[in-house]
Scaffold this active site. Sequence first.
Site, short mmCIF file in Angstrom:
data_model
loop_
_atom_site.label_atom_id
_atom_site.label_comp_id
_atom_site.label_asym_id
_atom_site.label_seq_id
_atom_site.Cartn_x
_atom_site.Cartn_y
_atom_site.Cartn_z
N CYS A 272 74.86 42.14 48.79
CA CYS A 272 75.81 41.98 46.97
C CYS A 272 74.44 42.76 46.73
CB CYS A 272 75.65 40.13 46.96
SG CYS A 272 74.36 40.06 47.26
N CYS B 176 70.99 41.48 46.96
CA CYS B 176 70.04 41.37 47.59
C CYS B 176 69.23 43.16 46.83
CB CYS B 176 71.03 42.68 48.83
SG CYS B 176 71.95 40.46 49.75
N ASP C 186 85.43 69.01 32.09
CA ASP C 186 85.04 70.26 32.58
C ASP C 186 86.14 70.90 32.18
OD1 ASP C 186 84.02 72.36 33.74
OD2 ASP C 186 86.04 71.50 35.47
#
Length: 775
Positions: free
Chosen positions: A33, A36, A466
């Site tokens: 996760c 961590c 863009d």
Amino acid sequence: MSTRRTPSEPTAAASAPVQPAQAVELLIGGMTCASCAARVEKKLNRMPGVSATVNYATEKARVELPAGTDVADAIAVVEATGYTATPPAPPAPARPEQGPDRGEGDGGGDAREDEALLTLRRRLLISAALSLPVLVLSMVPVWQFPNWQWLALTLAAPVVVWGAWPFHRAAWTNARHRAATMDTLISIGVLAAFGWSLYALFLGHAGMPGMRMEFHLLPEPGSSGAGEIYLEVAAVVTVFVLAGRYAEARARKRSGAALRALLEMGAKDVTVLRDGTEQRVPAQSLAVDDLFVVRPGEKIATDGEVVEGASAVDASMLTGEPVPVEVGVGDAVTGATVNAGGRLVVRATRVGADTQLAQIARLVEDAQSGKAPVQRLADRVSGVFVPVVLLLAAATLAGWLLAGAGPEVAFSAAVSVLIIACPCALGLATPTALLVGTGRGAQLGILISGPEVLESTRRIDTVVLDKTGTVTTGRMSLVEVVPAAGTSTAEVLRLAGALEDASEHPVARAVAAGARAELGALAPVGSFASTGGLGVAGVVDGHAVVAGRPSWLVEQWSQHLDADLRAAAERAQAAGRTAIAVGWDGAARGVLVVADTVKPTSAAAVEALRGLGLRPVLLTGDNAAAARAVAEQVGITEVVADVLPEGKVAEVRRLQQEGRVVAMVGDGVNDAAALALADLGIAMGTGTDVAIQASDITLVRGDLTSVVDAVRLSRRTLGTIKGNLFWAFAYNLAVLPLAVAALMNPLLAGAAMAFSSVFVVTNSLRLRGFTPARV
């Protein structure tokens, strides 16, 4: 309308910071996760002089080590935190017979990723197959044959032990380091339900032949509740969470594909001139100053300088400019661009990691690594929630024992606390909403990569668009025909279209396609000749026809444009369009205008984006005139033009530094780094794989209206997830007092927990009714 040009970037020598003694990249294993990743990053940054960034999505840590600190020291810190760390294997050197992209480093890494994903998928499928009969037997009393509970135990035990092993292992690692995450909640919930079932089967009454699942609203006096089992709770929780973890792992695996796609865009082989002969060799074997040949339609193998020939080069994948660039002797060319015209001989000036393509790859990697990991709400709360629940369960057990209620009642109440706090709904809150929301999105052509994306859509206030391929079609089209006095439009189209049909130039193809659409079949061409970068000439139906730059017709053929034709050409050029002069039989007869056209829905989509509270900005590598013309058509007032890929990154970063939360919408390689850096990257599915892999959302339809739907669907899905999480936590907190007071036996606690799960799933299923916006 304001149009800004991004200033030139400082030179590398002037802007590069002092390099650390050593900068390394580590592959981190065992993270489950975002918390961590945060824990590993925190531990590494506590090392003296060390600066580290850990990316959960790519499972990599970028670590800058001071002089005197070895890579082994950093690896030891990671391992002491409970995870693994290894340097990436270097790619194997290419051999002539091997070809590029077959190094053992990347291939081995991909194989390991695939094996891990297959292992997780196998664990999920086997656990699901074993859990289904347990669920059916436990919930359907008429199917509860004598001793059914022992079959349920036999089927559920492998799921609890082997299926949920990743959660138990992570929970143990977290416990050793005095931490708690979702894995801790899952492991405790599964083991609590399974442990109670074992107690009821072996020490209670649940193991008796003829046992039926019984339900009591309140604990009966003198009853311990030890006649009930919760094997289906333990098994089904495991399966649901494994399913969510598998979907997450698949999304995470795709995050590294952008860099691979970039490298795969380059030429694989190249024709090198050595000792006056042509030899076909792997492109990565090129050295600086090597001469190589690029034929029409081939990719240019590396950055270089043209030493022979002239041609048009399609550089749109790097610059976003739809009009090919004319090159000749002395002009620079870029690797991975496409030779659209004649034969070129190029001298290599930059190879390998020094090429522009490799620099863009580094931009993408830097942008992805710099993106802060988003910690999920469930992980943040679980750090407090789990210890509180454990303390509450222990206090409940001790309290009832001190009150003289007996060990069975005390243990029943304590287990009820653990079961009611079981994270079934919590584990389902995100995956079910994601499953339904992303499934509905897929039906609408909207591919969402994960929950972090949903959080970004809620916060964005600026959308950077863009131009080429996003707001416009990205294809050259014939938009106007201006005949000279006494000449018809049909005649100009007939002769010019036939002449241009013999050319492979993209502008010529646009003219020929426009003429064919208007007139049908085109006449054959004789004596065709092409002058690189200027125009073409030939004979059509007995007429000597020329078409090309207006100045070329004047200087080469002495065919002067009249005032109306000159005005038409000047208007086209001022609007960023391409003007082609056409003449035959010694006189200029017309002007053809070719341009990249705006998509029909772009203007309405821009207005809808404003309705969502977003500020639109047009960002393009095209020239300012073309950008302003497109912006006026779609209703955008802020334009940034003439930017290269690094300029797009700089513009996104500038907006972020102003406090804006930026979404970037693009479709080309030149957009990939900006897509990765933006808070939310949205790629048109009609674009390149690089842009798609670097983005957070992919739009299959390639239509700006899909951007509107993507933002709406993402925000609604995020709202559903937050509602699910609130229900999961609030429901548990509301009924925990009942469990503490022994007013809820374990079966009722399991039923309450199951009801919260049903609510979460039902709430998530409402996303199936999402309807796209009508713009």
